[in-house]
Design an enzyme around this catalytic site. Structure first.
Site, PDB file in Angstrom:
ATOM      1  CG  ASP A  83      -2.291   0.669   0.911  1.00  0.00           C
ATOM      2  OD1 ASP A  83      -2.238   1.813   0.422  1.00  0.00           O
ATOM      3  OD2 ASP A  83      -3.359   0.098   1.168  1.00  0.00           O
ATOM      4  CG  HIS A 100      -0.686   1.577  -3.390  1.00  0.00           C
ATOM      5  ND1 HIS A 100      -1.975   1.320  -2.952  1.00  0.00           N
ATOM      6  CD2 HIS A 100      -0.274   0.443  -4.019  1.00  0.00           C
ATOM      7  CE1 HIS A 100      -2.307   0.078  -3.297  1.00  0.00           C
ATOM      8  NE2 HIS A 100      -1.296  -0.466  -3.940  1.00  0.00           N
TER       9      HIS A 100
END
Length: 393
Positions: free
Chosen positions: A217, A240
């Protein structure tokens, strides 16, 4: 003439004053800890912490080399002085599903002048728990534990710690002030859900440097109440990217301001430098962000302001965010994009972005969709210097 013997007591007092304070050490082995990967060492760790925390002038918790099984623990202050929490060994989280659904594995609360260091490892055993993460489709999903939480911790440092395969975020900072994190190593697969590297909220004066984050993430995420955050010399990928937000998810949300990310790299990440807000949303403010000297390698969405953030359908394309984004500078961002639109600034029709500056941007795209491009909507700003893709401001 005054003799040396006359001055000797004063010289001894001065030497003693200059001698560094060595805190009393509390070895977890003395409290029954066993590095056998079988024994639950939670009570031994908690007792060692209690004595170190209650030691006048401060204490040191010492975890020697070895592999220690540890269930969820909370180390609570305030303490009677600074506390060093030194991890030399490997701490291993439970793989028992009945122990998964708490918000922390290792937590520190209400502590001032804490130091967590030692070169040790936090093995979260996330692979045993990721299948239980259904938050993308279940609004009542149960939380999985953050590997290491800091709540209401101030004037503290976290150095030379490795976190591997967290069940949820690796590190979470809430209501913290004046914390430095450096030489952190974070590792989890790109497919691991919600494994943010370092997640920050309602915290101020946070510094993150010289660290490597590879996860599933956001490498670093900063949500409501994040203020005066500095990130430098951090490598991100996979993951991310560096994210501010998502913002605007609740009423009376704390403002976000003063975030500076510099001299960092992103490689193969889903996003690069991203600001994201929900639509619709209550009003709030996000301002004074600088991203400078950033190198990208094969990054999707390298520069991305998204005020229509909606990760799961159904999404209302007509809804507008009321989060005002103001004074944002992207300066000397170089490298390659894995998407044709390397600069995408999609702001709110209700509160257009103000003061967005693109300065010396050089992002190439070598894919099949044609030359690299940019896209801007509802934004007021300026472009300076080299612009690849051509500036849309």
């Amino acid at each position: 003439m005054v003799s040396f013997i006359h001055w000797l007591p004063f010289l001894l007092i001065l030497a003693d004053a200059r001698r560094p304070h060595i805190p009393k050490t509390f070895n977890v082995m003395s409290y029954g800890a066993r590095p056998d990967r079988i024994t639950d060492n939670s009570m031994a760790f908690l007792r060692a912490w209690k004595d170190a925390c209650e030691q006048d002038g401060g204490g040191r918790v010492w975890i020697p080399r070895g592999e220690y099984k540890l269930d969820s623990v909370v180390f609570v202050g305030p303490c009677k002085g600074p506390v060093d929490f030194i991890i030399r060994g490997l701490l291993e989280a439970s793989t028992d599903p009945s122990k998964f659904f708490v918000d922390h594995w290792i937590a520190f609360k209400y502590v001032d002048q804490l130091v967590v260091r030692g070169g040790g490892y936090l093995l979260g055993n996330g692979r045993s728990a990721w299948r239980f993460n259904d938050c993308a489709t279940n609004s009542r999903c149960k939380p999985l534990p953050v590997t290491m939480r800091f709540d209401f911790v101030s004037n503290s440092k976290v150095n030379y710690i490795h976190s591997i395969d967290s069940k949820n975020a690796h590190f979470n900072l809430f209501a913290c002030h004046n914390m430095n994190m450096s030489h952190i190593r974070i590792l989890a697969p790109a497919t691991s859900p919600n494994t943010d590297g370092i997640h920050i909220g309602s915290s101020s004066k946070i510094k993150i440097t010289k660290s490597l984050i590879s996860t599933g993430d956001d490498c670093i995420s900063m949500i409501a109440g994040s203020k005066d955050i500095m990130v430098s010399e951090v490598h991100c990928g996979p993951g991310h990217g560096f994210s501010i937000g998502s913002l605007g998810g609740s009423h009376n949300e704390e403002h976000v301001n003063g975030i500076y990310i510099q001299n960092s790299t992103l490689r193969g990440t889903q996003n690069g430098l991203r600001i994201k807000t929900w639509a619709p949303s209550p009003p709030s403010l996000a301002s004074d962000f600088t991203f400078e000297d950033i190198i990208m390698e094969n990054v999707n969405n390298p520069i991305f302001i998204d005020q229509q953030y909606c990760p799961q359908p159904p999404c209302n394309g007509q809804a507008q965010s009321n989060v005002q984004i103001r004074n944002v500078t992207f300066r000397k961002v170089h490298g390659t994009s894995s998407s044709k639109i390397a600069v995408k600034i999609q702001c709110s029709k209700h509160v257009p972005c103000e003061g967005v500056n693109l300065v010396n941007i050089n992002l190439e795209y070598r894919g099949p969709e044609g030359p690299v491009s940019s896209s801007c909507l509802n934004v007021k700003g300026k472009s300076y210097g080299r612009q690849l893709p051509a500036g849309c401001l």
